[in-house]
Design an enzyme around this catalytic site. Structure first.
Site, PDB file in Angstrom:
ATOM      1  N   LYS A  72     -43.565 -38.616 -26.638  1.00 57.54           N
ATOM      2  CA  LYS A  72     -43.858 -39.017 -28.017  1.00 57.54           C
ATOM      3  C   LYS A  72     -42.890 -38.318 -28.967  1.00 57.54           C
ATOM      4  CE  LYS A  72     -46.672 -37.438 -31.171  1.00 57.54           C
ATOM      5  NZ  LYS A  72     -45.839 -37.653 -32.368  1.00 57.54           N
ATOM      6  N   GLY A  87     -42.708 -27.700 -30.889  1.00 57.46           N
ATOM      7  CA  GLY A  87     -43.212 -27.921 -32.239  1.00 57.46           C
ATOM      8  C   GLY A  87     -43.722 -26.623 -32.820  1.00 57.46           C
ATOM      9  N   SER A  88     -44.663 -26.745 -33.717  1.00 58.32           N
ATOM     10  CA  SER A  88     -45.098 -25.559 -34.456  1.00 58.32           C
ATOM     11  C   SER A  88     -46.051 -24.705 -33.616  1.00 58.32           C
ATOM     12  CB  SER A  88     -45.800 -26.000 -35.736  1.00 58.32           C
ATOM     13  OG  SER A  88     -46.880 -26.838 -35.409  1.00 58.32           O
ATOM     14  N   THR A  89     -46.106 -23.437 -33.971  1.00 54.41           N
ATOM     15  CA  THR A  89     -46.957 -22.501 -33.231  1.00 54.41           C
ATOM     16  C   THR A  89     -48.425 -22.897 -33.366  1.00 54.41           C
ATOM     17  OG1 THR A  89     -45.361 -20.725 -33.302  1.00 54.41           O
ATOM     18  CG2 THR A  89     -47.659 -20.062 -33.126  1.00 54.41           C
ATOM     19  N   GLY A  91     -49.089 -25.674 -31.028  1.00 56.52           N
ATOM     20  CA  GLY A  91     -48.963 -25.121 -29.671  1.00 56.52           C
ATOM     21  C   GLY A  91     -50.235 -24.391 -29.257  1.00 56.52           C
ATOM     22  N   GLU A 140     -42.528 -24.593 -26.508  1.00 56.46           N
ATOM     23  CA  GLU A 140     -41.367 -24.089 -27.253  1.00 56.46           C
ATOM     24  C   GLU A 140     -41.747 -24.162 -28.716  1.00 56.46           C
ATOM     25  OE1 GLU A 140     -38.758 -22.891 -25.879  1.00 56.46           O
ATOM     26  OE2 GLU A 140     -38.688 -23.768 -23.875  1.00 56.46           O
ATOM     27  N   CYS A 174     -35.641 -24.281 -35.101  1.00 55.13           N
ATOM     28  CA  CYS A 174     -36.613 -23.295 -34.615  1.00 55.13           C
ATOM     29  C   CYS A 174     -35.990 -21.925 -34.466  1.00 55.13           C
ATOM     30  CB  CYS A 174     -37.183 -23.751 -33.282  1.00 55.13           C
ATOM     31  SG  CYS A 174     -35.900 -24.106 -32.077  1.00 55.13           S
ATOM     32  N   GLU A 193     -42.578 -18.683 -40.910  1.00 50.94           N
ATOM     33  CA  GLU A 193     -41.476 -19.623 -40.777  1.00 50.94           C
ATOM     34  C   GLU A 193     -41.469 -20.529 -42.016  1.00 50.94           C
ATOM     35  OE1 GLU A 193     -42.037 -22.390 -37.545  1.00 50.94           O
ATOM     36  OE2 GLU A 193     -39.949 -22.197 -36.964  1.00 50.94           O
TER      37      GLU A 193
HETATM   38  P1  NAD Z   1     -45.469 -30.070 -35.338  1.00 49.12           P
HETATM   39  O1  NAD Z   1     -46.080 -29.080 -34.417  1.00 49.12           O
HETATM   40  O2  NAD Z   1     -46.212 -30.449 -36.538  1.00 49.12           O
HETATM   41  O3  NAD Z   1     -45.191 -31.428 -34.555  1.00 49.12           O
HETATM   42  C1  NAD Z   1     -44.479 -31.479 -33.367  1.00 49.12           C
HETATM   43  C2  NAD Z   1     -44.922 -32.698 -32.599  1.00 49.12           C
HETATM   44  O4  NAD Z   1     -46.291 -32.528 -32.231  1.00 49.12           O
HETATM   45  C3  NAD Z   1     -44.848 -34.001 -33.364  1.00 49.12           C
HETATM   46  O5  NAD Z   1     -44.455 -35.004 -32.465  1.00 49.12           O
HETATM   47  C4  NAD Z   1     -46.278 -34.218 -33.816  1.00 49.12           C
HETATM   48  O6  NAD Z   1     -46.618 -35.561 -34.008  1.00 49.12           O
HETATM   49  C5  NAD Z   1     -47.051 -33.647 -32.649  1.00 49.12           C
HETATM   50  N1  NAD Z   1     -48.393 -33.166 -32.966  1.00 49.12           N
HETATM   51  C6  NAD Z   1     -48.900 -32.788 -34.171  1.00 49.12           C
HETATM   52  N2  NAD Z   1     -50.183 -32.396 -34.035  1.00 49.12           N
HETATM   53  C7  NAD Z   1     -50.488 -32.504 -32.728  1.00 49.12           C
HETATM   54  C8  NAD Z   1     -51.658 -32.219 -31.962  1.00 49.12           C
HETATM   55  N3  NAD Z   1     -52.757 -31.735 -32.513  1.00 49.12           N
HETATM   56  N4  NAD Z   1     -51.613 -32.420 -30.619  1.00 49.12           N
HETATM   57  C9  NAD Z   1     -50.495 -32.883 -30.041  1.00 49.12           C
HETATM   58  N5  NAD Z   1     -49.372 -33.187 -30.715  1.00 49.12           N
HETATM   59  C10 NAD Z   1     -49.353 -32.992 -32.042  1.00 49.12           C
HETATM   60  O7  NAD Z   1     -44.031 -29.507 -35.631  1.00 49.12           O
HETATM   61  P2  NAD Z   1     -42.924 -30.166 -36.536  1.00 49.12           P
HETATM   62  O8  NAD Z   1     -43.289 -29.850 -37.937  1.00 49.12           O
HETATM   63  O9  NAD Z   1     -42.660 -31.558 -36.154  1.00 49.12           O
HETATM   64  O10 NAD Z   1     -41.649 -29.324 -36.064  1.00 49.12           O
HETATM   65  C11 NAD Z   1     -41.332 -28.127 -36.581  1.00 49.12           C
HETATM   66  C12 NAD Z   1     -41.766 -26.994 -35.663  1.00 49.12           C
HETATM   67  O11 NAD Z   1     -41.183 -27.140 -34.362  1.00 49.12           O
HETATM   68  C13 NAD Z   1     -41.289 -25.675 -36.164  1.00 49.12           C
HETATM   69  O12 NAD Z   1     -42.318 -24.735 -36.092  1.00 49.12           O
HETATM   70  C14 NAD Z   1     -40.159 -25.312 -35.198  1.00 49.12           C
HETATM   71  O13 NAD Z   1     -39.911 -23.954 -35.125  1.00 49.12           O
HETATM   72  C15 NAD Z   1     -40.614 -25.909 -33.942  1.00 49.12           C
HETATM   73  N6  NAD Z   1     -39.504 -26.152 -33.012  1.00 49.12           N
HETATM   74  C16 NAD Z   1     -39.356 -25.349 -31.923  1.00 49.12           C
HETATM   75  C17 NAD Z   1     -38.297 -25.544 -31.054  1.00 49.12           C
HETATM   76  C18 NAD Z   1     -38.138 -24.659 -29.847  1.00 49.12           C
HETATM   77  O14 NAD Z   1     -37.411 -25.026 -28.946  1.00 49.12           O
HETATM   78  N7  NAD Z   1     -38.771 -23.517 -29.789  1.00 49.12           N
HETATM   79  C19 NAD Z   1     -37.384 -26.558 -31.280  1.00 49.12           C
HETATM   80  C20 NAD Z   1     -37.552 -27.367 -32.410  1.00 49.12           C
HETATM   81  C21 NAD Z   1     -38.627 -27.149 -33.265  1.00 49.12           C
END
Ligand code: NAD
Length: 779
Positions: free
Chosen positions: A188, A240-242, A245, A262, A296, A389
């Site tokens: 996704k 994605g975000s902590t 996660g 990640e 990130c 962040e």
């Molecule tokens: P986010 O966590 O809001 O979303 C990431 C993904 O998760 C999206 O596809 C979103 O639709 C999905 N998502 C949202 N809520 C969900 C849930 N409850 N269950 C399952 N999936 C869900 O993050 P974002 O705002 O899209 O991205 C930014 C974040 O990603 C930042 O915190 C950044 O540091 C992190 N990031 C980390 C890395 C890494 O490799 N460590 C790389 C890129 C981004």
């Protein structure tokens, strides 16, 4: 502007990249369904995807339903068996994907920039070439997986969820290793940026990807939740975000789904006073203004040595004023748009609430979703902006005086993704790099990434690595699965007890000393024949706290050499060997094992200690071949304090098998002995006492596994928790571990063959891989 004006001002003219091909691919109605089983579904419940730089609609994309997710998982399941059959066949498909990305490089780059707002210079020169490199590298991995990872098999179906900041690159990081190992995927993309994933899906058939191997479902977090909860998915890989996660860790707890996370970061960018300042400033531009700081591993926290701070900040402000903001398709711009107004407003709110000194670059701010490059100084280390962040083009800065203070400030964060350090002194650089708590360290460089170099975090930046052999291992499991375990209750008190000899109560072993249990309770340990073998203390939460404190205080162990640790492990083996007969008698009395079997277990335990002593100075890191003038060192570091629940099925061999590898790799342990058969462990600490093991390196508790599990797994100073207990602690441990996202390794109530040292698995779980990048060459 006339030519002579341009000569006067030296102003750049615009160099726009054409969007024609990308718009042609989007088509006239610009509505997309989902890519399931190698075909497109009809567009369903649609949501809009916009170009943030121009605030224009780009496309309508389907919000997947639960039925769609079911269909995608079913297609992936159907395709998986035959996909897993031949590594060589997979290698050809991955190679074709790499070539396909190269052939369509410009289309991918332009579409990515339209969708995400990142400068086309970045998507063209960084994102897309890295995507191609990832597929090439993993074509090789598919070819080699069978011979190089014997005994490992794919998980099956992987659910993969990626964010919006590197939409196509994150897809490649997820899809390539999963496919290389023989998994199939349901991916996704983020709701703001699904378009390059859809283009990728569209071109999959041309690369010969069999139907069902790659499935793309679009939608928001609700669709992500459906993937996470789906019962027929074997592994979740999330970037994605902590916060999300953490939710995913909790949602998958105890389900047996494998998980890699990640997550976010607040990575330090450390400038020492002997640094090449101009290079450091250019590095900083790449660290925090690459992709508008929506990275990130962005170097978002500047730590600059106090004696150069004023000059450094002055020069930085001058450089900031020269950054060019503008349409992402203009090849002359440095900083593009913020992905979405929601994100821009979040950045603005954080900055507006700051009490620091805010400097906004004197750049022209175009219409559309833009935010100016910003520097905030004068913040205390505990200030929310130094800790949280921001995920935008905002740099916070503070100063330090000594290298030790730099390390302390750098590590003063709940994250641990990346760190950059800038100095001309190689001794200083190589002294500081190992002291930084982070998965990646860049020396005199920043944001270098490659498929061969493991990337990932520690602490609340998540767990698992992407890239290299480590990344491949994260998409495979051992072929053998253990048999189900049933909780083994302690032998009940007999009706008529046989009590002979002096009463002996084994205490707990904490900080190198025998300690009475805090609660003041103990229990009798009976043999199957009704003899009282002794008493053991029942540890409680306070004892866990004391043991973790002792293990934390024994940090020095993690800095010892492998050579020293090997000697101590050999010495433990020697001392165990001297008491072999006594240990065998104890095992046989406790578990009713025959004499020969018990003697065999003691011999195997001595052998196991030799095994891990041998490994202590041989689990070398590796210099990874990256396609640039740099060396990337993948270094194996200890995890820190590992909490362990020892197995019941081999009370001594199991105990030694979990403690020894942890020690060999430089960890300290808080080990809870087998609950029904604890005396092997309480005897074993007497061996430790005579074997030069420093106090606090191994702490041994006895008591109820189910009572102690939440306290050990929830303790914030424990880096990882392993459970091999016959009681199923998996859900409790994984749920509690969600708090600080510590690593877990749990058995889901299945046994393991303790006659096998499972070397690679234990090495993997006992180490964190840190990738240290060192560029070389002059100019
Ligand atoms: P986010 O966590 O809001 O979303 C990431 C993904 O998760 C999206 O596809 C979103 O639709 C999905 N998502 C949202 N809520 C969900 C849930 N409850 N269950 C399952 N999936 C869900 O993050 P974002 O705002 O899209 O991205 C930014 C974040 O990603 C930042 O915190 C950044 O540091 C992190 N990031 C980390 C890395 C890494 O490799 N460590 C790389 C890129 C981004």
């Amino acid at each position: 502007m006339s030519v002579s004006d341009i000569f006067q001002s030296m102003e750049y003219g615009p160099a726009p990249e054409s969007e024609a091909e990308a718009m042609a691919w989007l088509g006239s109605d610009r509505s997309f369904g989902l890519f399931i089983g190698g075909a497109w579904t009809a567009p369903g419940d649609l949501f809009e995807v916009r170009n943030p730089a121009r605030d224009q609609s780009l496309a309508q994309v389907t919000q997947a339903s639960a039925g769609d997710v079911d269909a995608a998982v079913a297609a992936a399941r159907r395709a998986q068996g035959s996909w897993a059959k031949s590594g060589a066949a997979r290698a050809r498909v991955l190679y074709a994907l790499a070539r396909m990305v190269q052939k369509q490089a410009r289309l991918f780059a332009v579409l990515e920039s339209l969708d995400s707002g990142k400068p086309v210079r970045e998507s063209r020169d960084i994102d897309v070439p890295l995507v191609a490199r990832h597929f090439y590298y993993h074509a090789g991995m598919a070819q080699l997986a069978d011979s190089e990872l014997p005994g490992r098999v794919p998980f099956g179906v992987c659910g993969q969820i990626v964010p919006w900041n590197f939409p196509l690159l994150m897809l490649a990081w997820k899809v390539a290793p999963a496919l290389a190992m023989g998994n199939t995927v349901v991916l996704k993309p983020a709701e703001y940026t699904p378009l390059t994933a859809l283009l990728f899906a569209d071109l999959c058939a041309q690369a010969g990807v069999p139907p069902g191997v790659i499935n793309i479902v679009t939608g928001d977090g609700a669709v992500g939740e459906m993937i996470v909860a789906h019962p027929d998915i074997d592994k979740i890989a999330f970037t994605g975000s902590t916060g999300v996660g953490r939710q995913i860790r909790a949602a998958t707890a105890g389900t047996g789904k494998a998980l890699t996370l990640e997550l976010g970061g607040k990575s330090p960018f450390i400038v020492f006073d002997d640094a090449d300042i101009d290079s450091a400033i250019e590095g900083l531009v790449d660290a925090i203004w690459f992709n508008g700081g929506q990275v990130c591993c962005a170097g978002s926290r500047l730590l600059v040595q106090e004696n150069i701070a004023e000059d450094f900040h002055d020069r930085l402000r001058v450089r900031m004023d020269k950054l060019r903001l503008g349409d992402p398709l203009d090849k002359c711009i440095d900083v593009g748009a913020i992905v979405h107004p929601v994100q821009r407003d979040a950045i603005a709110r954080l900055v507006d609430a700051s009490r620091g000194d805010i400097y906004r670059a004197a750049c022209d701010l175009p219409a559309g979703c833009f935010y100016p490059p910003t520097l905030i100084t004068g913040l205390s280390p505990a200030d929310p902006l130094m800790q949280e962040e921001i995920f935008g083009p905002v740099l916070v800065s503070t100063t330090f005086r000594t290298p030790a203070e730099a390390v302390e400030l750098a590590n003063n964060t709940r994250y641990g993704l990346a760190a950059t350090l800038w100095t001309e002194n190689v001794n200083l650089a190589l002294d500081i790099a190992p002291k930084l708590v982070s998965g990646v360290v860049w020396i005199n460089s920043t944001n270098l990434l490659d498929a061969a170099a493991p990337f990932g975090g520690v602490r609340e930046s998540g767990f698992g690595r992407e890239g290299g052999w480590e990344g491949l291992a994260a998409y495979s499991r051992l072929a053998i699965t253990g048999k189900p375990l049933k909780p083994v209750p302690p032998v009940a008190a007999p009706k008529s007890a046989v009590v002979t000899g002096l009463d002996r109560t084994a205490k707990l072993y904490i900080g190198g000393k025998q300690a009475r249990p805090d609660g003041g309770y103990s229990r009798a340990v009976w043999s199957g024949k009704g003899a009282l073998l002794g008493h053991v203390g029942l540890a409680n939460r306070k004892d866990i706290r004391n043991a973790v404190e002792a293990a934390q205080a024994a940090k020095g162990w993690s800095r010892t050499t492998g050579h020293l640790r090997a000697q101590i492990l050999y010495y433990i083996a020697e001392n165990l060997s001297a008491r072999a007969a006594e240990f065998a008698a104890r095992l046989s009395a406790m578990s009713g094992a025959r004499q020969a079997q018990a003697e065999g277990e003691v011999e195997a335990s001595i052998d196991r200690l030799f095994h891990w002593a041998a490994w202590a100075d041989k689990h070398d890191g590796a210099a990874r071949g990256v396609p640039m003038r740099a060396v990337a060192l993948a270094m194996n570091e200890p995890v820190g304090v590992i909490g362990q629940f020892a197995p019941d099925d081999a009370p001594l061999l199991g105990l030694v098998s979990v403690i020894a590898p942890a020690l060999a790799m430089g960890n300290r342990t808080v080990t809870v002995a087998s609950e029904p058969f604890p005396l092997a462990a309480t005897d074993f600490y007497q061996v430790l006492e005579t074997s030069d093991v420093p106090p606090g390196v191994v702490n041994i508790l006895t008591g109820s596994h189910t009572e102690l599990a939440p306290h050990l797994a929830g303790h914030m100073d424990v880096g990882a928790v392993w459970s091999f207990s016959s009681s199923d602690l998996s859900q409790t441990i994984e749920t509690e571990a969600a708090r600080d996202l510590k690593r877990t390794w749990v058995n889901h109530a299945r046994n393991r063959d303790w006659t096998d040292p499972s070397t690679r698995e234990f090495l993997g779980h006992a180490c964190e891989v840190k990738t240290v990048w060192i560029p070389f060459g002059e100019g």
